[in-house]
Design a protein around this motif. Structure first.
Motif, mmCIF file in Angstrom:
data_model
loop_
_atom_site.group_PDB
_atom_site.id
_atom_site.type_symbol
_atom_site.label_atom_id
_atom_site.label_comp_id
_atom_site.label_asym_id
_atom_site.label_seq_id
_atom_site.Cartn_x
_atom_site.Cartn_y
_atom_site.Cartn_z
ATOM 1 N N ALA A 77 38.604 44.782 28.232
ATOM 2 C CA ALA A 77 37.713 43.639 28.030
ATOM 3 C C ALA A 77 37.300 43.522 26.568
ATOM 4 N N LEU A 78 37.016 44.651 25.930
ATOM 5 C CA LEU A 78 36.649 44.632 24.515
ATOM 6 C C LEU A 78 37.801 44.143 23.652
ATOM 7 N N GLY A 113 40.210 42.136 24.638
ATOM 8 C CA GLY A 113 40.349 40.707 24.871
ATOM 9 C C GLY A 113 39.262 39.893 24.203
ATOM 10 N N ALA A 114 38.098 40.499 24.006
ATOM 11 C CA ALA A 114 36.981 39.795 23.375
ATOM 12 C C ALA A 114 37.031 39.859 21.855
ATOM 13 N N ASN A 141 43.467 32.392 27.238
ATOM 14 C CA ASN A 141 42.168 33.048 27.424
ATOM 15 C C ASN A 141 42.355 34.547 27.186
ATOM 16 N N THR A 142 41.976 35.000 26.010
ATOM 17 C CA THR A 142 42.252 36.387 25.632
ATOM 18 C C THR A 142 41.512 37.385 26.521
ATOM 19 N N LEU A 143 40.308 37.007 26.963
ATOM 20 C CA LEU A 143 39.541 37.933 27.798
ATOM 21 C C LEU A 143 40.228 38.162 29.134
ATOM 22 N N TRP A 144 40.659 37.074 29.784
ATOM 23 C CA TRP A 144 41.320 37.218 31.076
ATOM 24 C C TRP A 144 42.668 37.920 30.944
ATOM 25 N N TRP A 145 43.408 37.594 29.889
ATOM 26 C CA TRP A 145 44.677 38.283 29.673
ATOM 27 C C TRP A 145 44.459 39.764 29.379
ATOM 28 N N GLY A 146 43.411 40.051 28.607
ATOM 29 C CA GLY A 146 43.102 41.449 28.332
ATOM 30 C C GLY A 146 42.769 42.213 29.596
ATOM 31 N N MET A 147 41.986 41.611 30.474
ATOM 32 C CA MET A 147 41.645 42.254 31.737
ATOM 33 C C MET A 147 42.878 42.429 32.617
#
Length: 219
Positions: free
Chosen positions: A54-55, A57-58, A155-161
């Protein structure tokens, strides 16, 4: 993301997971006492992996680059925590090993049963979370590698997750197999002396890895 990129990422996840690290020895140490605790420690590590993903992706990588002291602080805390886990586990194992061979079998069962009650499920889970959360190599892996696999204009956060979930599944399956093998092996040997020696080896490995992380952070 193309299938080629996904397979490349999956290959990296497998290689990183199979390389021995603090997570391996921590789960091994808990599993030698009780397999359920080893599995909970692995679940704690998975939770921390999601946090790192999450970090990443954020966009936390840019923050780490701007404030290198944050990376050093995480490394120092991680090294100290690994040393603490290794020393505390080694002291418990050494206390049992001092008993006579005739008494050791009985006391080992009693001590291990009592430690299984004291060493609650919550403690095993928290140890797994802190071990992975304070692992600077794991953090740098996500912060440096993960963004390169995230498609542009997404969406970098969703892809990161999502990519973190892939890594978590691969890591948990490996640690689950490791925990099962360790538990079955101890049940098959049925020799407390072997269990104690393996616990000491796992604890010593944690101390050595913690010292290595601490020295690299300070130097």
């Amino acid at each position: 993301m193309t299938w080629a990129s996904f397979l490349a990422y999956l290959g990296v996840c497998v290689m990183v997971t199979l390389s021995p690290g603090p997570d391996t020895f921590l789960v091994l140490r808990f599993s030698l006492v009780r397999q359920f605790h080893g599995i909970l420690a692995a679940l704690g590590m998975v939770t921390a992996i999601f946090a790192w993903a999450a970090l990443a992706g954020a966009g936390a990588a840019s923050v780490m680059q701007s404030y290198p002291a944050v990376e050093s602080a995480i490394a120092i805390l991680g090294g100290l925590y690994l040393i603490y886990l290794g020393v505390s586990g080694f002291r418990k194992s050494r206390a049992v090993a001092k008993a006579d061979n005739a008494i050791a079998r009985t006391e080992t069962r009693n001590i291990r049963a009592n430690s299984g009650q004291r060493q609650t499920s919550r403690q095993a889970f928290i140890a797994g979370v802190l071990s992975a959360a304070l692992n600077p190599k794991l953090g740098l892996l996500f912060l440096a590698m993960l963004p390169s696999f995230i498609p542009k204009d997404s969406n970098t956060l969703w892809w990161g997750m999502g990519l973190g979930a892939v890594f978590a599944v691969v890591g948990f399956l490996y640690l689950l197999i490791l925990s099962t093998v360790a538990s079955k092996a101890m049940h098959w040997f049925k020799k407390p002396e072997i269990t104690l020696r393996l616990e000491m080896v796992a604890c010593a490995a944690l101390v050595i890895m913690g010292a290595g992380v601490l020295l690299s952070a300070l130097l």
